[in-house]
Enzyme design. Sequence first.
Site, short mmCIF file in Angstrom:
data_model
loop_
_atom_site.label_atom_id
_atom_site.label_comp_id
_atom_site.label_asym_id
_atom_site.label_seq_id
_atom_site.Cartn_x
_atom_site.Cartn_y
_atom_site.Cartn_z
N GLU A 39 0.92 -1.38 -0.14
CA GLU A 39 -0.10 -0.02 0.08
C GLU A 39 1.03 1.13 0.01
O GLU A 39 1.85 1.29 0.70
CB GLU A 39 -0.85 0.09 1.25
CG GLU A 39 -2.22 0.23 1.21
CD GLU A 39 -3.09 -0.51 0.31
OE1 GLU A 39 -3.22 -0.52 -1.16
OE2 GLU A 39 -3.60 -1.60 0.45
N SER A 73 -25.06 6.44 -17.34
CA SER A 73 -24.68 5.92 -16.11
C SER A 73 -26.24 5.36 -15.47
O SER A 73 -26.59 6.33 -14.76
CB SER A 73 -23.86 6.66 -15.01
OG SER A 73 -23.93 5.83 -13.66
N SER A 126 -15.38 3.67 -1.96
CA SER A 126 -15.14 2.73 -0.66
C SER A 126 -13.75 2.04 -0.70
O SER A 126 -13.50 1.21 -0.09
CB SER A 126 -16.22 1.81 -0.61
OG SER A 126 -16.34 0.93 -1.68
N SER A 129 -11.89 1.00 -6.05
CA SER A 129 -11.36 1.27 -7.60
C SER A 129 -12.72 1.14 -8.38
O SER A 129 -12.26 0.83 -9.60
CB SER A 129 -10.39 0.31 -7.88
OG SER A 129 -9.15 0.53 -7.15
N SER A 131 -13.49 3.90 -9.51
CA SER A 131 -13.09 4.80 -10.76
C SER A 131 -12.14 4.28 -12.01
O SER A 131 -12.19 4.38 -12.87
CB SER A 131 -12.45 6.33 -9.94
OG SER A 131 -11.67 6.01 -9.32
N ASP A 175 -4.20 0.44 -9.54
CA ASP A 175 -5.80 0.07 -9.70
C ASP A 175 -5.97 -0.06 -11.27
O ASP A 175 -6.90 -1.24 -11.40
CB ASP A 175 -6.42 1.19 -9.22
CG ASP A 175 -6.11 1.88 -7.61
OD1 ASP A 175 -5.81 0.91 -7.12
OD2 ASP A 175 -6.67 2.75 -7.36
C1 GLA Z 1 -5.16 4.20 -3.98
C2 GLA Z 1 -4.59 4.76 -5.49
C3 GLA Z 1 -3.45 3.62 -5.73
C4 GLA Z 1 -2.56 3.42 -4.46
C5 GLA Z 1 -3.44 3.31 -3.13
C6 GLA Z 1 -2.72 2.96 -2.12
O1 GLA Z 1 -6.01 3.28 -4.38
O2 GLA Z 1 -5.39 5.04 -6.36
O3 GLA Z 1 -2.64 4.19 -6.75
O4 GLA Z 1 -1.73 4.46 -4.24
O5 GLA Z 1 -4.38 4.14 -3.05
O6 GLA Z 1 -1.86 1.72 -2.11
#
Ligand code: GLA
Length: 391
Positions: A39, A73, A126, A129, A131, A175
Amino acid sequence: MSSQALFDGAAAALHAVFGREPEAGLAVQAPGRVNLIGEHTDYNGGLVLPLAIDRGTVAVAARRNDALLRVHSTSLGATGVIGAGAFARGGGWLDYVAGVVAAFRSERLPVAGLDVALASDLPRESGLSSSASLEVAIATLLDVAGHLGLDGAARARLAHRAENEFVGVPCGRMDQLASALGQRSCALRIDCRDFSVRAVPLPGERMRVLIVDSGVRRQLAGGDYGRRRAECEAGLAAARDTGIAPATASTWRDVDPARLDDLERALEPALFRRARHVLTENARVDAVCAALERGDLARVGALLRAGQASLRDDFEVSRAELDVLCELGDATPGCYGSRLTGAGFGGCTIHLVEPARARDVAAAIRSGFAQRFGREPAFHLVAAAEGAGAL
Ligand code: GLA
């Protein structure tokens, strides 16, 4: 994700809103992701270990004979139009679509005129990902509509440009890569120095992935994430100035983790802790890969717990709700280990659980969290899924 249900919903919307039917070949899906470990390392040139999940975004489309992109959407009940000219950033969901279009155009990739309907079963904001899943779905759709023959890594790169340059979130590429390149039953070890990817098989018969949504919404664009990123850069600059990092070091990956003691003496305490998180987190990613490969799930769990402690104490991106979810999981038999997943500041935790005890772990987390916070979190038992592609 139930791609069929999402497809049906999107196709019905394409008909109701635009009077169009999905064209053969113009239906794609792009999953969300959960990160197993690694992370705040992606934008530091480090290692990450996400998996694409069986929830995501479906886009269906029909061609137009002009250059307009009309997009509906279903989750928001909103429709937007992107024309051939420049699109002004509006601060809403359409920016993610327009950002991908802008990235394609800036690389002189053709953008087909389309009517598009979107459906998703990812909760927004939340930490799963939603987005990136939307961006990768649009990049995939534009790729197939234009017969461009891009590979997953190229679509992820374009999707990431949309988020960085257009939406204005300074995120790393994890992501988008997870959504574009996911593999069934596997996590992806991604080296964010050169974006090389290795699939790491997950022992599905012994381990399930439970995601718990704290219900605390967060927005990456709002400050905290960017501040952490800036702190990482400031710490690296100081490490270069003192000669601990090579003068040529462009990310923390170029710094020898054996120099942590020197860093502690040289850096401001908060900047040192950020660096210690990043350097030790990279090591934990490879340790988790090795433990998964030998089937040592107790060790995987211990590494997840160590990762959570580091995010809480050194990187300081956890909060009470996330700490409590992890503590409740870790105190319940059948849970190998827990940590927050994604950026932190809110969002979700991930818990690796024995399949037969997944329900018990969820029940213990539910009641413990409700006692403490007076409300229930949401649960998602997910599987590692295939990355984006045609439906
Ligand atoms: C978000 C960002 C990623 C990454 C994480 C933390 O999800 O979009 O690029 O930096 O936080 O690991």
